[in-house]
Design a protein around this motif. Structure first.
Motif, PDB file in Angstrom:
ATOM      1  N   GLU A 176     -28.348  76.855 -11.317  1.00  0.00           N
ATOM      2  CA  GLU A 176     -29.536  76.911 -12.177  1.00  0.00           C
ATOM      3  C   GLU A 176     -29.861  75.542 -12.766  1.00  0.00           C
ATOM      4  N   LEU A 177     -28.853  74.755 -13.073  1.00  0.00           N
ATOM      5  CA  LEU A 177     -29.108  73.411 -13.604  1.00  0.00           C
ATOM      6  C   LEU A 177     -29.819  72.530 -12.580  1.00  0.00           C
ATOM      7  N   VAL A 178     -29.450  72.676 -11.305  1.00  0.00           N
ATOM      8  CA  VAL A 178     -30.082  71.861 -10.252  1.00  0.00           C
ATOM      9  C   VAL A 178     -31.561  72.175 -10.139  1.00  0.00           C
ATOM     10  N   HIS A 179     -31.958  73.372 -10.544  1.00  0.00           N
ATOM     11  CA  HIS A 179     -33.384  73.719 -10.494  1.00  0.00           C
ATOM     12  C   HIS A 179     -34.228  72.865 -11.448  1.00  0.00           C
ATOM     13  N   PHE A 180     -33.597  72.249 -12.429  1.00  0.00           N
ATOM     14  CA  PHE A 180     -34.364  71.335 -13.276  1.00  0.00           C
ATOM     15  C   PHE A 180     -34.784  70.100 -12.492  1.00  0.00           C
ATOM     16  N   LEU A 181     -34.051  69.796 -11.432  1.00  0.00           N
ATOM     17  CA  LEU A 181     -34.421  68.681 -10.549  1.00  0.00           C
ATOM     18  C   LEU A 181     -35.295  69.140  -9.398  1.00  0.00           C
ATOM     19  N   GLN A 182     -34.962  70.308  -8.846  1.00  0.00           N
ATOM     20  CA  GLN A 182     -35.684  70.860  -7.695  1.00  0.00           C
ATOM     21  C   GLN A 182     -35.979  72.332  -7.978  1.00  0.00           C
ATOM     22  N   PRO A 183     -37.196  72.654  -8.419  1.00  0.00           N
ATOM     23  CA  PRO A 183     -37.510  74.037  -8.799  1.00  0.00           C
ATOM     24  C   PRO A 183     -37.367  75.049  -7.660  1.00  0.00           C
ATOM     25  N   ASN A 184     -37.543  74.619  -6.409  1.00  0.00           N
ATOM     26  CA  ASN A 184     -37.448  75.572  -5.304  1.00  0.00           C
ATOM     27  C   ASN A 184     -36.149  75.357  -4.524  1.00  0.00           C
ATOM     28  N   HIS A 185     -35.963  76.157  -3.486  1.00  0.00           N
ATOM     29  CA  HIS A 185     -34.751  76.076  -2.678  1.00  0.00           C
ATOM     30  C   HIS A 185     -35.006  75.299  -1.393  1.00  0.00           C
ATOM     31  N   GLY A 186     -35.568  74.125  -1.509  1.00  0.00           N
ATOM     32  CA  GLY A 186     -35.830  73.291  -0.350  1.00  0.00           C
ATOM     33  C   GLY A 186     -34.618  72.462   0.037  1.00  0.00           C
ATOM     34  N   GLU A 187     -34.807  71.595   1.025  1.00  0.00           N
ATOM     35  CA  GLU A 187     -33.708  70.769   1.521  1.00  0.00           C
ATOM     36  C   GLU A 187     -33.131  69.870   0.433  1.00  0.00           C
ATOM     37  N   GLN A 188     -33.994  69.347  -0.440  1.00  0.00           N
ATOM     38  CA  GLN A 188     -33.511  68.457  -1.495  1.00  0.00           C
ATOM     39  C   GLN A 188     -32.632  69.200  -2.487  1.00  0.00           C
ATOM     40  N   PHE A 189     -32.974  70.467  -2.753  1.00  0.00           N
ATOM     41  CA  PHE A 189     -32.147  71.266  -3.661  1.00  0.00           C
ATOM     42  C   PHE A 189     -30.726  71.374  -3.114  1.00  0.00           C
ATOM     43  N   TYR A 190     -30.617  71.733  -1.834  1.00  0.00           N
ATOM     44  CA  TYR A 190     -29.297  71.922  -1.240  1.00  0.00           C
ATOM     45  C   TYR A 190     -28.569  70.595  -1.045  1.00  0.00           C
ATOM     46  N   ALA A 191     -29.313  69.513  -0.897  1.00  0.00           N
ATOM     47  CA  ALA A 191     -28.683  68.198  -0.801  1.00  0.00           C
ATOM     48  C   ALA A 191     -27.988  67.847  -2.120  1.00  0.00           C
ATOM     49  N   VAL A 192     -28.628  68.191  -3.234  1.00  0.00           N
ATOM     50  CA  VAL A 192     -28.024  67.936  -4.547  1.00  0.00           C
ATOM     51  C   VAL A 192     -26.789  68.817  -4.732  1.00  0.00           C
ATOM     52  N   MET A 193     -26.898  70.090  -4.327  1.00  0.00           N
ATOM     53  CA  MET A 193     -25.739  70.984  -4.432  1.00  0.00           C
ATOM     54  C   MET A 193     -24.582  70.459  -3.595  1.00  0.00           C
ATOM     55  N   ASP A 194     -24.874  69.968  -2.407  1.00  0.00           N
ATOM     56  CA  ASP A 194     -23.822  69.414  -1.543  1.00  0.00           C
ATOM     57  C   ASP A 194     -23.124  68.239  -2.220  1.00  0.00           C
ATOM     58  N   ALA A 195     -23.910  67.429  -2.907  1.00  0.00           N
ATOM     59  CA  ALA A 195     -23.360  66.230  -3.540  1.00  0.00           C
ATOM     60  C   ALA A 195     -22.526  66.567  -4.779  1.00  0.00           C
ATOM     61  N   LEU A 196     -22.986  67.536  -5.557  1.00  0.00           N
ATOM     62  CA  LEU A 196     -22.320  67.843  -6.823  1.00  0.00           C
ATOM     63  C   LEU A 196     -21.188  68.862  -6.687  1.00  0.00           C
ATOM     64  N   MET A 197     -21.323  69.773  -5.730  1.00  0.00           N
ATOM     65  CA  MET A 197     -20.303  70.812  -5.542  1.00  0.00           C
ATOM     66  C   MET A 197     -20.207  71.110  -4.048  1.00  0.00           C
ATOM     67  N   PRO A 198     -19.448  70.300  -3.310  1.00  0.00           N
ATOM     68  CA  PRO A 198     -19.406  70.437  -1.849  1.00  0.00           C
ATOM     69  C   PRO A 198     -18.985  71.826  -1.357  1.00  0.00           C
ATOM     70  N   GLN A 199     -18.237  72.565  -2.158  1.00  0.00           N
ATOM     71  CA  GLN A 199     -17.756  73.874  -1.732  1.00  0.00           C
ATOM     72  C   GLN A 199     -18.679  75.014  -2.164  1.00  0.00           C
ATOM     73  N   TRP A 200     -19.934  74.711  -2.553  1.00  0.00           N
ATOM     74  CA  TRP A 200     -20.825  75.728  -3.102  1.00  0.00           C
ATOM     75  C   TRP A 200     -21.112  76.865  -2.106  1.00  0.00           C
ATOM     76  N   LYS A 201     -21.169  76.556  -0.812  1.00  0.00           N
ATOM     77  CA  LYS A 201     -21.443  77.608   0.181  1.00  0.00           C
ATOM     78  C   LYS A 201     -20.320  78.634   0.209  1.00  0.00           C
ATOM     79  N   LYS A 202     -19.103  78.155   0.078  1.00  0.00           N
ATOM     80  CA  LYS A 202     -17.956  79.063   0.026  1.00  0.00           C
ATOM     81  C   LYS A 202     -18.066  79.966  -1.204  1.00  0.00           C
ATOM     82  N   TYR A 203     -18.456  79.376  -2.334  1.00  0.00           N
ATOM     83  CA  TYR A 203     -18.594  80.149  -3.567  1.00  0.00           C
ATOM     84  C   TYR A 203     -19.726  81.173  -3.447  1.00  0.00           C
ATOM     85  N   ARG A 204     -20.828  80.766  -2.836  1.00  0.00           N
ATOM     86  CA  ARG A 204     -21.953  81.690  -2.671  1.00  0.00           C
ATOM     87  C   ARG A 204     -21.535  82.900  -1.843  1.00  0.00           C
ATOM     88  N   LYS A 205     -20.784  82.656  -0.781  1.00  0.00           N
ATOM     89  CA  LYS A 205     -20.305  83.752   0.056  1.00  0.00           C
ATOM     90  C   LYS A 205     -19.357  84.655  -0.729  1.00  0.00           C
TER      91      LYS A 205
END
Length: 211
Positions: A176-205
């Motif tokens: 939710e914090l990343v949405h302050f940078l990228q309001p939608n779920h575009g490529e840039q949003f996921y690029a930030v998630m990758d940079a800040l929390m590389p294991q986020w996909k595992k957590y989402r699953k």
């Protein structure tokens, strides 16, 4: 003219395609049925559509679904479920065993403390990117773990997160914090998630197991 003829042919082809797809849609019928089996009464969804064989699957929610040809009588589908009842029960029990056992939900005050802690843990990851610390609201939500009201400066987290492991609460807070940078779920949003929390996909699953 030649172009007018081509356009008419294209429109005719599109109309034919839509008509055929609509016809297929109309010829798909669903029915919820209950049948007595050697394993006890089982509920399943019967779907009649354009298939050649009887097909059985068990969804992630444990619901059995049987797809049959349009001409197949419901009694044949019932018998099919009886024949496969042992397998159906085996799959649903395996699914239930795989689901994590949630602890009791804390009181609202404790929920608030746990979710505030998750936000406090996630915020330092994004602070260097210029995101201001947001207000936090908590409430019970049916279809979301959280949402971000970036234009109003606050995020909302689902009370049900309090029953999830700490790292999953932290993941949702960061999402939710990343949405302050990228309001939608575009490529840039996921690029930030990758940079800040590389294991986020595992957590989402993993989080899907608690839905």
């Amino acid at each position: 003219s030649r172009h007018t003829g081509q356009r008419a042919d294209a429109q005719s082809s599109l109309s034919h395609f839509l008509s055929r797809k609509w016809g297929e849609r109309e010829k798909t019928m669903e029915q919820l049925r209950v049948v007595d089996t050697p394993e006890g009464a089982l509920t399943y969804i019967l779907i009649k559509k354009r298939v050649k064989n009887l097909n059985l699957r068990v969804g992630r929610d444990g619901q059995a679904v049987v797809s049959v040809p349009m001409s197949c009588p419901a009694s044949r589908a019932d018998q099919f479920v009886r024949e496969k009842s042992g397998w159906i029960v085996k799959v649903t029990r395996r699914q239930e065993a795989a689901r994590p056992q949630l602890p009791p939900e804390p009181d609202r005050e404790t929920c608030g403390l746990l979710l505030k802690e998750a936000l406090d843990q996630a915020y330092p990851l994004i602070q260097p990117l210029g995101v201001a610390y947001p207000d936090l609201k908590i409430r019970r939500m049916k279809s979301q773990w959280g949402n971000c009201h970036w234009h109003q400066g606050y995020i909302t987290l689902n009370i049900a997160l309090a029953r999830c492991p700490e790292h999953l609460r932290r993941y949702v807070a960061l999402h939710e914090l990343v949405h302050f940078l990228q309001p939608n779920h575009g490529e840039q949003f996921y690029a930030v998630m990758d940079a800040l929390m590389p294991q986020w996909k595992k957590y989402r699953k993993e989080l899907k197991q608690y839905a």
